[in-house]
Design a protein around this motif. Structure first.
Motif, mmCIF file in Angstrom:
data_model
loop_
_atom_site.group_PDB
_atom_site.id
_atom_site.type_symbol
_atom_site.label_atom_id
_atom_site.label_comp_id
_atom_site.label_asym_id
_atom_site.label_seq_id
_atom_site.Cartn_x
_atom_site.Cartn_y
_atom_site.Cartn_z
ATOM 1 N N SER A 1 -6.580 3.256 -6.357
ATOM 2 C CA SER A 1 -6.696 1.862 -5.931
ATOM 3 C C SER A 1 -6.916 0.963 -7.141
ATOM 4 C CB SER A 1 -7.865 1.717 -4.945
ATOM 5 O OG SER A 1 -8.231 0.372 -4.827
ATOM 6 N N GLY B 1 -7.407 -5.260 1.273
ATOM 7 C CA GLY B 1 -6.104 -5.431 1.935
ATOM 8 C C GLY B 1 -6.120 -5.048 3.411
ATOM 9 N N LEU B 2 -6.659 -3.868 3.729
ATOM 10 C CA LEU B 2 -6.632 -3.430 5.133
ATOM 11 C C LEU B 2 -7.630 -4.211 5.990
ATOM 12 C CD1 LEU B 2 -6.101 0.439 4.902
ATOM 13 C CD2 LEU B 2 -4.455 -1.325 5.535
ATOM 14 N N TYR C 1 -13.847 -0.551 1.045
ATOM 15 C CA TYR C 1 -13.839 0.914 1.194
ATOM 16 C C TYR C 1 -12.532 1.453 0.641
ATOM 17 C CZ TYR C 1 -14.531 5.562 2.981
ATOM 18 O OH TYR C 1 -14.714 6.926 3.056
ATOM 19 N N ARG C 2 -12.639 2.425 -0.231
ATOM 20 C CA ARG C 2 -11.425 3.015 -0.804
ATOM 21 C C ARG C 2 -11.496 4.525 -0.634
ATOM 22 N NH1 ARG C 2 -13.197 -0.957 -4.595
ATOM 23 N NH2 ARG C 2 -11.564 -2.443 -5.151
ATOM 24 N N ALA C 3 -10.385 5.097 -0.121
ATOM 25 C CA ALA C 3 -10.356 6.553 0.014
ATOM 26 C C ALA C 3 -10.052 7.149 -1.362
ATOM 27 C CB ALA C 3 -9.302 6.963 1.028
ATOM 28 N N ASP C 4 -9.112 6.531 -2.060
ATOM 29 C CA ASP C 4 -8.750 7.015 -3.392
ATOM 30 C C ASP C 4 -9.087 5.901 -4.396
ATOM 31 O OD1 ASP C 4 -7.538 7.778 -5.742
ATOM 32 O OD2 ASP C 4 -5.821 8.704 -4.731
ATOM 33 N N ASN D 1 0.837 -1.213 0.000
ATOM 34 C CA ASN D 1 0.000 0.000 0.000
ATOM 35 C C ASN D 1 0.864 1.253 0.000
ATOM 36 O OD1 ASN D 1 -2.412 -1.287 -0.085
ATOM 37 N ND2 ASN D 1 -2.996 -0.891 2.029
ATOM 38 N N GLY E 1 -5.797 -2.593 -6.877
ATOM 39 C CA GLY E 1 -6.296 -2.804 -5.506
ATOM 40 C C GLY E 1 -7.651 -3.499 -5.497
ATOM 41 N N THR E 2 -7.864 -4.253 -4.448
ATOM 42 C CA THR E 2 -9.155 -4.950 -4.318
ATOM 43 C C THR E 2 -10.042 -4.271 -3.275
ATOM 44 O OG1 THR E 2 -8.312 -6.371 -2.574
ATOM 45 C CG2 THR E 2 -8.097 -7.193 -4.831
ATOM 46 N N GLY E 3 -9.475 -3.390 -2.476
ATOM 47 C CA GLY E 3 -10.246 -2.756 -1.401
ATOM 48 C C GLY E 3 -10.397 -3.680 -0.194
ATOM 49 N N ASP F 1 4.968 6.358 5.240
ATOM 50 C CA ASP F 1 5.274 6.834 3.883
ATOM 51 C C ASP F 1 5.072 8.339 3.785
ATOM 52 O OD1 ASP F 1 2.547 7.524 3.042
ATOM 53 O OD2 ASP F 1 2.137 5.369 3.042
ATOM 54 N N ARG G 1 2.048 1.849 -3.391
ATOM 55 C CA ARG G 1 0.978 2.216 -4.334
ATOM 56 C C ARG G 1 0.439 3.623 -4.099
ATOM 57 N NH1 ARG G 1 -2.960 -1.622 -2.778
ATOM 58 N NH2 ARG G 1 -4.329 -0.744 -4.349
ATOM 59 N N TYR G 2 0.476 4.062 -2.829
ATOM 60 C CA TYR G 2 -0.114 5.378 -2.542
ATOM 61 C C TYR G 2 0.948 6.453 -2.264
ATOM 62 C CZ TYR G 2 -4.343 2.653 -2.432
ATOM 63 O OH TYR G 2 -5.373 1.829 -2.794
ATOM 64 N N LEU H 1 -11.358 2.871 6.699
ATOM 65 C CA LEU H 1 -10.419 2.213 5.784
ATOM 66 C C LEU H 1 -10.423 0.690 5.866
ATOM 67 C CD1 LEU H 1 -7.188 4.389 5.855
ATOM 68 C CD2 LEU H 1 -9.047 4.401 4.205
ATOM 69 N N ILE I 1 -4.359 10.462 3.841
ATOM 70 C CA ILE I 1 -5.794 10.118 3.872
ATOM 71 C C ILE I 1 -6.507 11.189 4.692
ATOM 72 C CG2 ILE I 1 -7.449 8.295 4.517
ATOM 73 C CD1 ILE I 1 -4.712 6.550 4.814
HETATM 74 P P1 ADP Z 1 -6.857 -1.235 -1.780
HETATM 75 O O1 ADP Z 1 -6.728 -2.546 -2.440
HETATM 76 O O2 ADP Z 1 -7.873 -0.339 -2.397
HETATM 77 O O3 ADP Z 1 -5.542 -0.564 -1.554
HETATM 78 P P2 ADP Z 1 -6.883 -1.513 1.085
HETATM 79 O O4 ADP Z 1 -7.857 -2.161 1.964
HETATM 80 O O5 ADP Z 1 -5.484 -2.010 1.126
HETATM 81 O O6 ADP Z 1 -7.489 -1.568 -0.368
HETATM 82 O O7 ADP Z 1 -6.869 0.025 1.442
HETATM 83 C C1 ADP Z 1 -8.088 0.717 1.543
HETATM 84 C C2 ADP Z 1 -7.922 2.160 1.118
HETATM 85 O O8 ADP Z 1 -7.073 2.844 2.049
HETATM 86 C C3 ADP Z 1 -7.231 2.325 -0.213
HETATM 87 O O9 ADP Z 1 -8.157 2.274 -1.255
HETATM 88 C C4 ADP Z 1 -6.589 3.702 -0.094
HETATM 89 O O10 ADP Z 1 -7.517 4.688 -0.461
HETATM 90 C C5 ADP Z 1 -6.311 3.827 1.400
HETATM 91 N N1 ADP Z 1 -4.892 3.548 1.718
HETATM 92 C C6 ADP Z 1 -4.354 2.388 2.148
HETATM 93 N N2 ADP Z 1 -3.032 2.528 2.397
HETATM 94 C C7 ADP Z 1 -2.737 3.827 2.129
HETATM 95 C C8 ADP Z 1 -1.547 4.590 2.196
HETATM 96 N N3 ADP Z 1 -0.375 4.058 2.579
HETATM 97 N N4 ADP Z 1 -1.613 5.897 1.849
HETATM 98 C C9 ADP Z 1 -2.771 6.447 1.467
HETATM 99 N N5 ADP Z 1 -3.939 5.782 1.383
HETATM 100 C C10 ADP Z 1 -3.924 4.479 1.706
#
Ligand code: ADP
Length: 439
Positions: free
Chosen positions: A382, A391-392, A375-378, A328, A387-389, A357, A331-332, A370, A362
């Protein structure tokens, strides 16, 4: 009564004998004296009985002449009644205790629908305060129009579901009225807030999964139809390669979603493992290698690892959590950003894994959500980075299964820090020899 008659007769006899002996005056005098004595003794006895009547719990006075038999009869009856009352009181207390402990709410109402009693659950469900609400109409306490309609129905065979605000908390209740005795009503309430929430989560989840899979599936089907409808040689080999690559992308996306869903489902259904010592620093090294490949040398990586610090847990689960956070971060975080990965022992003996990072960050309102599935912030970033949404959600689950906590600190535009804190009870320090042997 007989005793009194006998005594009068005896005094009469004594009077008659003395009258015959010393003249009728003496005889009548003795008889009158006898009767007077009897009245006095009787008065004394009555005063002792009256005194006892003020405290009937105490044993009755002894030697009260004709009262002896009556008092012992009354006293025996009183003792029997006292025992019955005590038993009934005890039974009533036990029944009230049982009713208090019921997980369902119970409220009794009189003929005017006024509250006469309620148990603990009912107090919680409806925010009742007995000292204030007893004697008040239930319609003033529960002011939902649907309840008023329900209460006026001819029969209450079906329960009613209502939404109420109790102690500033929204609650969903199922309640049912029951008629008992003459003009008496019982209202039973059940709190189904949690069940309703789970049901909503389940429905949302199914809708989300369908939505997530439908998008790549639609794209894939579109390409397949196009390929099917086109004459075989109308595509250049360049176009064919591009189409196939796009279809592979969509298939890979579906595969990633299904694989993450399976991981989540395994985490939810398998029992929590007691765990074996896991060398987290080795997992971090491996995840960082993958992170560097993903980064394609576009980021700066900083690593601080305590090589001797281990935790008890599942190596497979921990590997996925460790790598999720690094992936993550890559990627972000835009090009040239710095990713700092640390594994160390906290001051309180806990073990801390943190990934910091300098990425996009966010916003505050997104942080608490999150770890929700999908749920995706961006959203754009993603999707663009595969991204699958999920991971977290997986990472949080793994943390929970290890008694650990996932903490997220971030500011929109100024990077994020994701931290997993393991409790001291799960941490062990391997000796340098062990670490060397493992390496
Ligand atoms: P995804 O596969 O979309 O990354 P995650 O469950 O891993 O799904 O993360 C959920 C959301 O949290 C992401 O869509 C992203 O918007 C936000 N996110 C996760 N890690 C970070 C990060 N290191 N910096 C900024 N935003 C993050």
């Amino acid at each position: 009564m007989t005793k009194t008659l006998v005594t009068v007769l005896l005094w009469g006899l004594a009077g008659a004998i003395l009258g015959a002996w010393s003249g009728p005056h003496v005889g009548w005098g003795v008889f009158a004296f006898g009767l007077l004595l009897m009245v006095l003794v009787s008065g004394l006895q009555i005063s002792r009985v009256t005194k006892w009547a003020e405290d009937v719990e105490s044993p009755p006075p002894a030697a009260v002449g004709p009262w002896d038999d009556i008092l012992s009869l009354i006293y025996r009856k009183l003792r029997k009644d006292r025992k019955t009352i005590d038993r009934l009181k005890h039974d009533k207390r036990r029944m009230l205790e049982a009713a208090e402990a019921l997980p369902d709410g119970a409220i009794t109402l009189d003929g005017q629908m006024q509250l006469t009693w309620c148990n603990r659950s009912a107090r919680e469900h409806l925010g009742l305060r007995p000292e204030h609400d007893i004697g008040h109409s239930i319609f003033n306490i529960l002011r939902a129009p649907e309840f008023a309609r329900y209460a006026r129905q001819a029969n209450w065979d079906e329960p009613l579901q209502i939404h109420v605000q109790s102690d500033d908390q929204p609650k969903t209740l199922v309640l049912q009225l029951v008629n008992y005795g003459v003009d008496r009503f019982l209202m039973v309430t059940r709190d189904i807030t949690q069940i309703e929430r789970l049901e909503t989560t389940r429905k949302d989840f199914v809708a989300n999964v369908s939505h997530e899979l439908r998008t790549p599936l639609t794209v894939l089907t579109g390409f397949l139809e196009t390929l099917h409808d086109m004459p075989p040689d109308s595509l250049t080999s360049e176009q064919r390669v591009r189409y196939v690559a796009l279809m592979q992308d969509q298939a890979a996306r579906m595969e990633a979603i299904v694989s993450d869903l399976l991981t989540l489902s395994t985490l939810e259904s398998s029992p929590v493992a007691e765990g074996e010592p896991v060398d987290v620093s080795a997992l971090v090294h491996k995840a960082l290698q993958q992170g560097r490949i993903l980064s394609r040398d576009q980021h700066v990586f900083v690593e601080h690892c305590d090589e001797t610090l281990q935790v008890l847990g599942s190596a497979g689960e921990l590997a996925s959590a460790v790598s999720n956070l690094i992936t993550n971060a890559v990627r972000y975080t835009p090009q040239d950003g710095t990713i700092t990965v640390s594994w160390y022992r906290g001051d309180d003996g806990s073990a801390v894994y943190s990934v910091q990072d300098t990425g996009i960050g966010i916003s505050a309102q997104d942080i608490p959500r999150l770890t929700e599935r999908f749920y995706r912030a961006d959203r754009g970033r993603s999707r663009a980075t595969g991204g699958t949404g999920l991971g977290l959600a997986i990472t949080k689950h793994v943390a929970m299964r290890h008694g650990a906590e996932l903490r997220i600190k971030s500011r929109y535009g100024s990077g994020s820090t994701f931290t997993i804190v393991f409790p001291p009870s799960r941490c062990i320090t391997a000796s340098a020899a062990d670490v060397g042997a493992e390496a």
